[in-house]
Write an enzyme that holds these catalytic residues in place. Structure first.
Site, PDB file in Angstrom:
ATOM      1  N   LEU A  60      20.801   9.727 -26.573  1.00 16.10           N
ATOM      2  CA  LEU A  60      19.700   9.255 -25.836  1.00 16.10           C
ATOM      3  C   LEU A  60      18.683  10.232 -25.135  1.00 16.10           C
ATOM      4  CD1 LEU A  60      21.508   5.939 -24.615  1.00 16.10           C
ATOM      5  CD2 LEU A  60      19.974   6.310 -26.598  1.00 16.10           C
ATOM      6  N   GLY A  82       0.037  29.814 -31.933  1.00 23.38           N
ATOM      7  CA  GLY A  82       1.056  29.183 -32.905  1.00 23.38           C
ATOM      8  C   GLY A  82       0.494  28.210 -33.779  1.00 23.38           C
ATOM      9  N   ASN A 137      16.183  11.658 -25.920  1.00 20.20           N
ATOM     10  CA  ASN A 137      14.647  11.526 -25.963  1.00 20.20           C
ATOM     11  C   ASN A 137      14.309  10.195 -26.625  1.00 20.20           C
ATOM     12  OD1 ASN A 137      12.022  12.323 -25.887  1.00 20.20           O
ATOM     13  ND2 ASN A 137      11.783  12.929 -28.063  1.00 20.20           N
ATOM     14  N   ARG A 149      -4.890  18.471 -39.905  1.00 19.84           N
ATOM     15  CA  ARG A 149      -3.462  18.250 -40.461  1.00 19.84           C
ATOM     16  C   ARG A 149      -3.289  16.944 -41.220  1.00 19.84           C
ATOM     17  NH1 ARG A 149      -3.153  22.387 -38.022  1.00 19.84           N
ATOM     18  NH2 ARG A 149      -1.961  23.078 -36.411  1.00 19.84           N
ATOM     19  N   SER A 179      10.704  19.726 -41.403  1.00 21.84           N
ATOM     20  CA  SER A 179       9.388  19.636 -41.245  1.00 21.84           C
ATOM     21  C   SER A 179       8.483  20.823 -41.680  1.00 21.84           C
ATOM     22  CB  SER A 179       9.463  20.137 -39.631  1.00 21.84           C
ATOM     23  OG  SER A 179       7.984  20.396 -39.135  1.00 21.84           O
ATOM     24  N   LYS A 190      14.651  24.570 -38.065  1.00 21.19           N
ATOM     25  CA  LYS A 190      14.395  23.729 -39.262  1.00 21.19           C
ATOM     26  C   LYS A 190      14.666  24.804 -40.514  1.00 21.19           C
ATOM     27  CE  LYS A 190      13.430  19.679 -37.371  1.00 21.19           C
ATOM     28  NZ  LYS A 190      14.634  18.671 -37.653  1.00 21.19           N
ATOM     29  N   GLY A 227      17.855  15.962 -33.214  1.00 21.55           N
ATOM     30  CA  GLY A 227      17.456  17.334 -33.053  1.00 21.55           C
ATOM     31  C   GLY A 227      16.299  17.504 -31.958  1.00 21.55           C
ATOM     32  N   TYR A 241      11.608  26.317 -32.808  1.00 17.37           N
ATOM     33  CA  TYR A 241      11.933  24.854 -33.341  1.00 17.37           C
ATOM     34  C   TYR A 241      11.778  24.931 -34.731  1.00 17.37           C
ATOM     35  CZ  TYR A 241      10.213  20.425 -35.396  1.00 17.37           C
ATOM     36  OH  TYR A 241      10.314  19.495 -36.104  1.00 17.37           O
TER      37      TYR A 241
HETATM   38  C1  WQD Z   1      -1.805  18.599 -34.273  1.00 20.19           C
HETATM   39  C2  WQD Z   1      -3.220  19.299 -34.124  1.00 20.19           C
HETATM   40  C3  WQD Z   1      -3.190  20.666 -32.161  1.00 20.19           C
HETATM   41  C4  WQD Z   1      -2.488  18.206 -28.665  1.00 20.19           C
HETATM   42  C5  WQD Z   1       3.925  19.971 -34.620  1.00 20.19           C
HETATM   43  C6  WQD Z   1       5.342  20.346 -35.377  1.00 20.19           C
HETATM   44  C7  WQD Z   1       5.746  19.653 -36.666  1.00 20.19           C
HETATM   45  C8  WQD Z   1       6.026  18.150 -35.979  1.00 20.19           C
HETATM   46  C9  WQD Z   1       4.725  17.713 -35.435  1.00 20.19           C
HETATM   47  C10 WQD Z   1       7.867  17.328 -34.815  1.00 20.19           C
HETATM   48  C11 WQD Z   1      -3.248  20.608 -33.638  1.00 20.19           C
HETATM   49  C12 WQD Z   1      -4.055  19.507 -31.775  1.00 20.19           C
HETATM   50  C13 WQD Z   1      -2.475  18.636 -30.024  1.00 20.19           C
HETATM   51  C14 WQD Z   1      -3.500  18.179 -27.827  1.00 20.19           C
HETATM   52  C15 WQD Z   1      -4.755  19.068 -29.556  1.00 20.19           C
HETATM   53  N1  WQD Z   1       6.900  18.071 -34.998  1.00 20.19           N
HETATM   54  N2  WQD Z   1      -3.784  19.093 -30.563  1.00 20.19           N
HETATM   55  N3  WQD Z   1      -4.598  18.582 -28.195  1.00 20.19           N
HETATM   56  O1  WQD Z   1       1.255  21.335 -34.289  1.00 20.19           O
HETATM   57  O2  WQD Z   1       0.488  20.218 -36.404  1.00 20.19           O
HETATM   58  O3  WQD Z   1       3.056  19.993 -35.436  1.00 20.19           O
HETATM   59  O4  WQD Z   1       4.251  18.453 -34.266  1.00 20.19           O
HETATM   60  O5  WQD Z   1       8.178  16.483 -35.870  1.00 20.19           O
HETATM   61  O6  WQD Z   1       7.013  20.133 -36.654  1.00 20.19           O
HETATM   62  O7  WQD Z   1       4.997  21.867 -35.823  1.00 20.19           O
HETATM   63  O8  WQD Z   1       1.236  18.849 -34.098  1.00 20.19           O
HETATM   64  O9  WQD Z   1       0.414  16.865 -32.833  1.00 20.19           O
HETATM   65  O10 WQD Z   1       1.231  19.151 -31.648  1.00 20.19           O
HETATM   66  O11 WQD Z   1      -1.013  19.050 -33.126  1.00 20.19           O
HETATM   67  O12 WQD Z   1      -5.791  19.615 -29.970  1.00 20.19           O
HETATM   68  O13 WQD Z   1      -3.236  17.886 -26.621  1.00 20.19           O
HETATM   69  O14 WQD Z   1      -3.665  18.491 -32.640  1.00 20.19           O
HETATM   70  O15 WQD Z   1      -4.020  21.950 -31.736  1.00 20.19           O
HETATM   71  O16 WQD Z   1      -4.323  21.218 -34.245  1.00 20.19           O
HETATM   72  P1  WQD Z   1       1.778  20.173 -35.004  1.00 20.19           P
HETATM   73  P2  WQD Z   1       0.460  18.496 -33.072  1.00 20.19           P
END
Ligand code: WQD
Length: 333
Positions: free
Chosen positions: A35, A295, A37, A234, A126, A156, A84, A152
């Site tokens: 719990l 990143g 998260n 994405r 992931s 994985k 995790g 992170y």
């Molecule tokens: C998506 C896009 C951001 C927030 C990560 C992990 C992956 C999985 C999902 C766990 C990017 C942009 C985001 C914001 C923004 N993790 N963004 N403003 O980074 O693709 O993947 O989360 O399950 O393993 O790597 O996901 O949703 O953080 O970002 O512009 O406030 O949205 O730059 O382009 P990401 P994300």
């Protein structure tokens, strides 16, 4: 009857998967979750949706003695390992916590898997393990683990390698590695959804909190990428499609290691997500153009053809479905 242990089963993806698992009368389900998260009340919500209540054990996978006693009392046929830590930014600040939690918990589970009978082991991996590739469309045969940008993602990757090495020692180990892309959406009942503790990192929870006003404005991390509208792209997959991918992989499990992308195969940009949310909600979101987030990749999406062909699994829900279900969830909170 098949006995299933679901670690992290009160979490976002875990809870949606347990709802799908409970549709099968042959499955008896134990959830173990610390719990950290999620909330225990999710167990009742799962029961309300599914009409059946899974067993719930509050516990930490790092507590080997607890885990050992659980395996002594239960002969698990299937382990689905969601538990995790998963915040990319947080992992940069707390690498040791991420390595210990994510990797040691998996090793504890593997130490208890029986070697004298087949056990299915599904691992929640992931797309992050792909890191930077020559092509934004990720295929399972690509080299993983290079140019990873955060602890992170490295946990994985390391766990995937540990599973491969362990499978070489246990011919009864039937492991499936599922590489998720970007899970979004909520259960159509409105009872389950993404509700992370603390400040969210992921785009959709930030959109949700900008919509509710908890966050004054959404920062768009970069609009100068080499993409059609300049924002990063994405593969956003509805969490119910993702959950169903787990069911499909169970029905096709085999000894050794099987690896599948679970994604739609379609790229969507940040601006397109925002526009779709504004369209569905009828509300304009406050946004700022902010610097790129370190990143971040410009583009990343799945080639899902292996899961389509071998698991007979295809995504059926769209971004619009995910946003509709997210708004429905928000309105019921
Ligand atoms: C998506 C896009 C951001 C927030 C990560 C992990 C992956 C999985 C999902 C766990 C990017 C942009 C985001 C914001 C923004 N993790 N963004 N403003 O980074 O693709 O993947 O989360 O399950 O393993 O790597 O996901 O949703 O953080 O970002 O512009 O406030 O949205 O730059 O382009 P990401 P994300």
């Amino acid at each position: 009857m098949k006995k299933i242990l679901v670690t992290g089963g009160t979490g976002y993806i875990g809870s949606h998967t347990v709802v799908e698992l409970l549709k099968n009368p042959d499955y008896s389900i134990d959830i173990i979750d610390n719990l950290s998260n999620s909330k225990e009340h999710v167990v009742d919500l799962i029961a309300e949706i599914a009409g059946k209540k899974p067993n719930f054990i509050k516990g930490d996978l790092l507590d080997f003695e607890l885990l050992k006693s659980l395996f002594e009392k239960n002969d698990y046929d299937i382990i689905i390992h969601f538990a995790g830590l998963k915040a990319v930014g947080e992992s940069v600040e707390k690498p040791l916590e991420y390595y210990e939690n994510n990797i040691q918990s998996t090793i504890n589970l593997l130490r208890l898997v029986r070697t004298d009978k087949p056990t299915d082991f599904i691992f929640s991996s992931s797309a992050t393990v792909y890191g930077e590739q020559d092509s934004p469309k990720c295929v399972e045969t690509m080299q993983t683990g290079t140019k990873l940008t955060n602890p992170y993602g490295r946990t994985k990757y390391f766990i995937e390698e540990i599973l491969k090495d362990y499978a070489n020692t246990n011919p009864n180990f039937c492991a499936t590695i599922l590489r998720y892309f970007n899970p979004v959406g909520a259960h159509p009942s409105g009872l389950l959804g993404e509700d992370p503790n603390g400040i969210p990192n992921n785009l959709m929870p930030v959109v949700m909190r900008t919509y509710t006003g908890e966050i004054p404005a959404l920062n768009i991390f970069g609009d100068d990428y080499d993409t059609p509208d300049g924002t990063a792209r994405r593969d956003y997959i509805h969490v119910v499609d993702l959950a169903r991918g787990h069911i499909a992989s169970l029905e096709h499990s085999k000894p050794g290691i099987s690896i599948y992308n679970l994604g739609t195969g379609l790229p969507t940009s940040v601006k397109e997500i925002i526009a779709a949310f504004e369209e569905a909600s009828g509300k304009k979101l406050n946004t700022n153009i902010a610097p790129r987030r370190s990143g971040d990749l410009p583009e990343c999406w799945a080639d899902p053809s292996k899961a389509n062909a071998e698991l007979g699994w295809h995504t059926e829900l769209t971004i619009a479905d995910a946003i509709r279900d997210t708004l429905n969830y928000l309105n019921k909170q």
